[in-house]
Motif scaffolding. Sequence first.
Motif, PDB file in Angstrom:
ATOM      1  N   MET A   1       0.837  -1.197   0.000  1.00  0.00           N
ATOM      2  CA  MET A   1       0.000   0.000   0.000  1.00  0.00           C
ATOM      3  C   MET A   1       0.874   1.249   0.000  1.00  0.00           C
ATOM      4  N   LYS A   2       0.487   2.236  -0.793  1.00  0.00           N
ATOM      5  CA  LYS A   2       1.213   3.503  -0.825  1.00  0.00           C
ATOM      6  C   LYS A   2       0.346   4.567  -0.170  1.00  0.00           C
ATOM      7  N   ILE A   3       0.873   5.187   0.863  1.00  0.00           N
ATOM      8  CA  ILE A   3       0.118   6.216   1.559  1.00  0.00           C
ATOM      9  C   ILE A   3       0.295   7.563   0.870  1.00  0.00           C
ATOM     10  N   ALA A   4      -0.692   8.442   1.074  1.00  0.00           N
ATOM     11  CA  ALA A   4      -0.608   9.800   0.541  1.00  0.00           C
ATOM     12  C   ALA A   4       0.097  10.731   1.511  1.00  0.00           C
ATOM     13  N   GLY A   5       0.260  10.297   2.746  1.00  0.00           N
ATOM     14  CA  GLY A   5       0.936  11.112   3.746  1.00  0.00           C
ATOM     15  C   GLY A   5       1.078  10.361   5.051  1.00  0.00           C
ATOM     16  N   ASP A   6       2.145  10.669   5.765  1.00  0.00           N
ATOM     17  CA  ASP A   6       2.427  10.050   7.062  1.00  0.00           C
ATOM     18  C   ASP A   6       1.738  10.868   8.151  1.00  0.00           C
ATOM     19  N   THR A   7       1.011  10.203   9.034  1.00  0.00           N
ATOM     20  CA  THR A   7       0.196  10.902  10.031  1.00  0.00           C
ATOM     21  C   THR A   7       0.840  11.000  11.409  1.00  0.00           C
ATOM     22  N   HIS A   8       2.053  10.478  11.582  1.00  0.00           N
ATOM     23  CA  HIS A   8       2.682  10.497  12.909  1.00  0.00           C
ATOM     24  C   HIS A   8       4.194  10.547  12.719  1.00  0.00           C
ATOM     25  N   THR A   9       4.783  11.730  12.950  1.00  0.00           N
ATOM     26  CA  THR A   9       6.224  11.909  12.775  1.00  0.00           C
ATOM     27  C   THR A   9       6.760  12.865  13.835  1.00  0.00           C
ATOM     28  N   HIS A  10       8.065  12.737  14.103  1.00  0.00           N
ATOM     29  CA  HIS A  10       8.727  13.568  15.105  1.00  0.00           C
ATOM     30  C   HIS A  10       9.978  14.218  14.512  1.00  0.00           C
ATOM     31  N   THR A  11      10.410  15.286  15.157  1.00  0.00           N
ATOM     32  CA  THR A  11      11.642  15.976  14.768  1.00  0.00           C
ATOM     33  C   THR A  11      12.553  16.093  15.992  1.00  0.00           C
ATOM     34  N   LEU A  12      13.723  16.643  15.764  1.00  0.00           N
ATOM     35  CA  LEU A  12      14.703  16.744  16.849  1.00  0.00           C
ATOM     36  C   LEU A  12      14.263  17.689  17.964  1.00  0.00           C
ATOM     37  N   VAL A 189      -9.036   4.007   9.965  1.00  0.00           N
ATOM     38  CA  VAL A 189      -7.666   3.645  10.319  1.00  0.00           C
ATOM     39  C   VAL A 189      -6.703   4.556   9.567  1.00  0.00           C
ATOM     40  N   VAL A 190      -5.558   4.848  10.199  1.00  0.00           N
ATOM     41  CA  VAL A 190      -4.435   5.465   9.492  1.00  0.00           C
ATOM     42  C   VAL A 190      -3.212   4.564   9.651  1.00  0.00           C
ATOM     43  N   LEU A 191      -2.391   4.527   8.620  1.00  0.00           N
ATOM     44  CA  LEU A 191      -1.126   3.803   8.655  1.00  0.00           C
ATOM     45  C   LEU A 191      -0.021   4.819   8.880  1.00  0.00           C
ATOM     46  N   SER A 192       0.739   4.653   9.951  1.00  0.00           N
ATOM     47  CA  SER A 192       1.743   5.664  10.298  1.00  0.00           C
ATOM     48  C   SER A 192       3.084   5.011  10.574  1.00  0.00           C
ATOM     49  N   THR A 193       4.115   5.851  10.632  1.00  0.00           N
ATOM     50  CA  THR A 193       5.461   5.342  10.928  1.00  0.00           C
ATOM     51  C   THR A 193       5.940   5.687  12.329  1.00  0.00           C
ATOM     52  N   ASP A 194       5.431   6.791  12.916  1.00  0.00           N
ATOM     53  CA  ASP A 194       6.016   7.297  14.163  1.00  0.00           C
ATOM     54  C   ASP A 194       7.502   7.572  13.937  1.00  0.00           C
ATOM     55  N   ALA A 195       7.814   8.117  12.757  1.00  0.00           N
ATOM     56  CA  ALA A 195       9.205   8.286  12.340  1.00  0.00           C
ATOM     57  C   ALA A 195       9.962   9.216  13.277  1.00  0.00           C
ATOM     58  N   HIS A 196      11.171   8.788  13.646  1.00  0.00           N
ATOM     59  CA  HIS A 196      12.076   9.609  14.437  1.00  0.00           C
ATOM     60  C   HIS A 196      13.339   9.973  13.642  1.00  0.00           C
ATOM     61  N   ALA A 214      -6.157  -8.200   8.212  1.00  0.00           N
ATOM     62  CA  ALA A 214      -7.477  -8.026   8.830  1.00  0.00           C
ATOM     63  C   ALA A 214      -8.575  -7.834   7.791  1.00  0.00           C
ATOM     64  N   GLY A 215      -8.186  -7.606   6.542  1.00  0.00           N
ATOM     65  CA  GLY A 215      -9.181  -7.377   5.497  1.00  0.00           C
ATOM     66  C   GLY A 215      -9.828  -6.007   5.562  1.00  0.00           C
ATOM     67  N   ILE A 216      -9.093  -5.015   6.074  1.00  0.00           N
ATOM     68  CA  ILE A 216      -9.647  -3.662   6.140  1.00  0.00           C
ATOM     69  C   ILE A 216      -9.746  -3.097   4.724  1.00  0.00           C
ATOM     70  N   PRO A 217     -10.925  -2.663   4.294  1.00  0.00           N
ATOM     71  CA  PRO A 217     -11.062  -2.109   2.938  1.00  0.00           C
ATOM     72  C   PRO A 217     -10.240  -0.836   2.779  1.00  0.00           C
ATOM     73  N   GLU A 218      -9.743  -0.608   1.587  1.00  0.00           N
ATOM     74  CA  GLU A 218      -8.916   0.576   1.348  1.00  0.00           C
ATOM     75  C   GLU A 218      -9.651   1.864   1.670  1.00  0.00           C
TER      76      GLU A 218
END
Length: 245
Positions: A1-12, A189-196, A214-218
């Motif tokens: 799956m390709k997301i249109a945007g990441d919903t959970h990210t952090h910076t320094l 649902v959102v798919l996130s990375t919690d990127a640090h 889980a079979g969650i529809p797109e």
Amino acid sequence: MKIAGDTHTHTLICQHAFSTLLENIRAAAAKGHRFLATTEHGPAMPGAPFVWFFDSLPNAVPREVEGVVVIRGCEANITDLSGALDIPEGSLRRLDMVIASMHRPTFPKGTTREERTAAWLAVAQNPRVDVIGHLGDPRFDADYEAVIRAFREGGQAVELNSSSDRSRPGSGENCRRIAALCREHGVPVVLSTDAHFCTAIGEVDWAASLAEEAGIPEEQILNLDYRRFRDWLAPRHGIWDLPEE
């Protein structure tokens, strides 16, 4: 799956992540994302920014940078058994999106499953909370059937967080249960990375595998499509300056 945007990210700015906001935005642009949510920890987390950071964020950071729509949000900490958050109501009102999460440094120790469930049920009644963060953390196990039903009633989305697989050991089984319940009850649902770090932006393979299993529809996964995400988020906070496309 390709997301249109990441919903959970952090910076320094949170002092335990390692990239700047601009580096994260450029990483999102390089991966073809239309938007990026920047969601620093609330001030109860050691090393997190003060409240005035969140007050300043909407005015300081442009709505769009290098072709990426910036969602100016936060990851508020749940600080007690009543579901209280560590960012004041007035500050939350200024933001585009609010994630609520439980973290070991900011949530009471020695709580029971019933107490944690009650805290989540209270969070579900908070209209300022948009996304439920890394719910599958086994240290904060709860009655998932009850809380997922409550999030459906509260209109919150549940995050499937790709960092849980490595950062919160033992989350897998809980996350699979949560994904299945979201499918069963129609919870967004959102798919996130919690990127640090910036190279992690958009790397949601583990979260996507949970959704697929889980079979969650797109159409139930908000951030696979920018317009779907925008149309869900904008009315919640009255943010009418988000570009349509």
